[in-house]
Design a protein around this motif. Sequence first.
Motif, PDB file in Angstrom:
ATOM      1  N   LEU A 154     136.529 -58.606 110.049  1.00 17.21           N
ATOM      2  CA  LEU A 154     137.965 -58.856 109.945  1.00 17.21           C
ATOM      3  C   LEU A 154     138.306 -59.815 108.820  1.00 17.21           C
ATOM      4  CD1 LEU A 154     138.752 -59.173 113.761  1.00 17.21           C
ATOM      5  CD2 LEU A 154     139.071 -57.182 112.292  1.00 17.21           C
ATOM      6  N   THR A 155     137.318 -60.493 108.271  1.00 14.59           N
ATOM      7  CA  THR A 155     137.563 -61.463 107.206  1.00 14.59           C
ATOM      8  C   THR A 155     137.388 -60.868 105.819  1.00 14.59           C
ATOM      9  OG1 THR A 155     135.258 -62.226 107.116  1.00 14.59           O
ATOM     10  CG2 THR A 155     136.699 -63.276 108.746  1.00 14.59           C
ATOM     11  N   LEU A 156     136.939 -59.611 105.741  1.00 16.46           N
ATOM     12  CA  LEU A 156     136.628 -58.992 104.455  1.00 16.46           C
ATOM     13  C   LEU A 156     137.732 -58.052 103.995  1.00 16.46           C
ATOM     14  CD1 LEU A 156     132.873 -57.955 104.771  1.00 16.46           C
ATOM     15  CD2 LEU A 156     133.802 -59.919 103.553  1.00 16.46           C
ATOM     16  N   GLU A 157     138.035 -58.083 102.705  1.00 18.53           N
ATOM     17  CA  GLU A 157     138.847 -57.042 102.077  1.00 18.53           C
ATOM     18  C   GLU A 157     137.896 -56.205 101.243  1.00 18.53           C
ATOM     19  OE1 GLU A 157     140.760 -54.409 101.372  1.00 18.53           O
ATOM     20  OE2 GLU A 157     142.345 -55.781 102.034  1.00 18.53           O
ATOM     21  N   THR A 158     137.630 -54.991 101.704  1.00 19.71           N
ATOM     22  CA  THR A 158     136.601 -54.159 101.082  1.00 19.71           C
ATOM     23  C   THR A 158     137.158 -53.094 100.152  1.00 19.71           C
ATOM     24  OG1 THR A 158     136.636 -52.570 102.900  1.00 19.71           O
ATOM     25  CG2 THR A 158     135.133 -54.458 103.116  1.00 19.71           C
ATOM     26  N   GLY A 159     138.463 -52.840 100.231  1.00 17.83           N
ATOM     27  CA  GLY A 159     139.023 -51.719  99.485  1.00 17.83           C
ATOM     28  C   GLY A 159     138.836 -50.397 100.185  1.00 17.83           C
ATOM     29  N   ILE A 160     138.428 -50.449 101.455  1.00 14.75           N
ATOM     30  CA  ILE A 160     138.296 -49.246 102.284  1.00 14.75           C
ATOM     31  C   ILE A 160     139.276 -49.391 103.445  1.00 14.75           C
ATOM     32  CG2 ILE A 160     136.750 -47.795 103.646  1.00 14.75           C
ATOM     33  CD1 ILE A 160     134.401 -48.983 102.184  1.00 14.75           C
ATOM     34  N   ARG A 161     140.059 -48.359 103.698  1.00 16.38           N
ATOM     35  CA  ARG A 161     141.073 -48.442 104.748  1.00 16.38           C
ATOM     36  C   ARG A 161     140.441 -48.724 106.114  1.00 16.38           C
ATOM     37  NH1 ARG A 161     146.466 -46.633 104.833  1.00 16.38           N
ATOM     38  NH2 ARG A 161     146.391 -47.052 102.596  1.00 16.38           N
ATOM     39  N   SER A 162     139.273 -48.157 106.369  1.00 19.29           N
ATOM     40  CA  SER A 162     138.565 -48.418 107.620  1.00 19.29           C
ATOM     41  C   SER A 162     137.082 -48.491 107.315  1.00 19.29           C
ATOM     42  CB  SER A 162     138.846 -47.318 108.646  1.00 19.29           C
ATOM     43  OG  SER A 162     138.151 -47.557 109.840  1.00 19.29           O
TER      44      SER A 162
END
Length: 768
Positions: A154-162
């Motif tokens: 929940l703390t990561l912004e990965t650039g993947i919607r899910s």
Amino acid sequence: MPEQSTVKNDQATAKGENLNSNAKTNNADNQVLTLLDFESSSLPDVVVVENGLAKPIHKTQNQAGVTSGNQALSIQFLAKENYKSSISFKPKTPWDWSELGDFSLAMDISNPLDESTHIFGQVFDKKGQTHTRSVVIPKRSSNTYYIELKGHDLTLETGIRSNPPSWQSDDQQFIWRWGTKQLDVSAISAVKLSVTSLLNDKPLIIDNLRLIKNPPVDGNYLANLVDEFGQSTRTDFKQKIDSLAELNQVSQQELASLDGQLMPDRSKFGGWKTGPKLQATGFFRTEKIGDTWTLVDPEGYLFFSHGIANVRMANTSTMTGVDFKRGIVARAADDVTPEDSKGLNGVSVEAQQSAYVSSALRRDMFSWLPSYDDPLARHYGYRREVHSGALDKGETYSFYQANLQRKYGDNFIEQWRDVTVDRMINWGFTSFGNWIDPMFYHLDRFAYFANGWIIGDFKKVSSGADYWSPLPDPFDPVFRERAAATVAVIADEVKQNPWCIGIFIDNEKSWGMTGSHEGRYGVVIHTLGRSSQDSPTKAVFSQLMKDKYGDIRQLSEAWQQPITSWQAFDAGIATQDFTPAQLQDFALLLETYAAEYFKIVKQEVKKKLPNHLYMGARFADWGMTPEIVSAAAKHVDVMSYNFYKEGLHAKHWQFLKDVDMPSIIGEFHVGATDTGLLNPGLVHAQSQQDRANMYSDYMNTVIPNDYFVGAHWFQYTDSPLTGRAYDGENYNVGFVSVTDTPYQEIVEATKSIMRDIYPNKYGHLVAK
């Protein structure tokens, strides 16, 4: 659960201790704290049902649904009269889960039906924040499902919607949808399970609602996700391509089956050749026959538009985690096309010489990417701007386009174009949908819609929830200038071609949403707070109120607000505690604003493209209010709605009778995860066959509706597994995979629907 334990659960869910005497542990590493085990003979007070039926059931009644103790909760989601159905668990005082460490909310769910059920899971905190996920419950199944509420992912912004699950488990993760990822877990006010737009009643059995400690995170859960063909490295499936030889073999087999021949009852343009013939005008138009709206093709035959949207290369690329220190050219000031609607936007050799890894997280997702001197390096691109993701700019790569080169050679685009049209015709479609590459416009083989965006340096307004972008201020003269520039480009592309059905301009704008006065009238509320000097729309709003009330004291009394002068009104006012008179004025102002937008766009379209239909801006179901719909209906030729649900629920669409306009579904889709994609899309199925069945179910709600003249599936190709560059969408929603291999299940479903589309849609008109 005894009633006394339920009360304790409300008041002392606290700080990580057991919630009642029956708290359970799955195993030594995964402690379980029970919230509800449904052992009471009556429903706990925390259970709230909306448009459904709920009751405890004993395991002698349904052994499969009871996973703990002797009882479970049976919930029947009702479809007949209700657009939405839900069950909520609402404690009398908020649950405090703040000292549990990293944890998830888990539950056991059983589905006794012979069809899958797509449900939403939502968790609410006391601040009004919502954490929304969804999941498909397969037919005749029983499993544990969980929602991660605090943890590493929940703390990561990965650039993947899910993202993929961050630990290995037989339990099924609810897939992320929208909202706040990190809630205030010290004050959880409710947990809700819901369905929308069901076509028939759906029962589920729920047991053992509990909190579990998250297992240790797999440090490589985001690494090495994608193989050289853009497929999942972690999932094997029927149509997975394992070699270049296999890719070419599958391609040749398909090509041999395509003859590009129209279905026997089709006219040249795809209309109903064996049905009634009306006046032929040489272009597509609309007509109402009795109570039924229809499109009419250029030769005068009844026409129903069914096809696929987004047939282009623009959304096939994903961010690689690389950027460049120099050599990136800025966008032209007079550009009329957003970057995400363009192709790959390649960079120079000079730029590539300055490449550096801007996100190791993104870079490590790929098991292979070509070197810059590889023949497949031509499928690299660049994004100077994105909507959301791990990076706000950077290099992209299109595995889909690379696979086309592998299949068809260096001049792959022309063969891809021709094969695509052959597929559309053989599969039975009658037209493309929105967002079609202009290379298809002048083949004179298949009907299409042209499209454009109005972008530029005109003033903006806000609804307070500007999802894709702020709204335009249509009273700013620059807006008309930019609209004219956009339409001029479209007209030059179309060149009055009779195969062009109509023109879509813009898409899914955040006009406002029903459910609250603030949501519905956000455009008005935010604009009233601005100065008339800075906002042309505010100046128009001020003049309308001056014309209506004359004396500021009359407006102040009607709105029950202490507004001392028109100068104060012009400078900007805050609104609250809305009176009936105020809401009536808000409705007038909102419709005035929207009507100006649609009027200007229509005028510009008709100047340059007088023979083509103006199709509007395709309303999202979350972004249309009665005032906006009413404003559009005065100016568009066809109303357009993007509607991602299981089908058209009659109650929700009752307003069509009052609007009485030809209407079209601009987007819908269904997806699954059985081919390795991490996210099914906005509507979930359990498998490729299930999504084919659900596609048919959706179409069978559109076809009988007298107001709908078409429906368009979104989109032609699956999203990239690691998320499209613009916003991370990573959906299994294509008719073809990343290797350009058709999903045969949904292709066969389409053929079945389309063989009899015209008798089923318009046969009653012949009978008359």
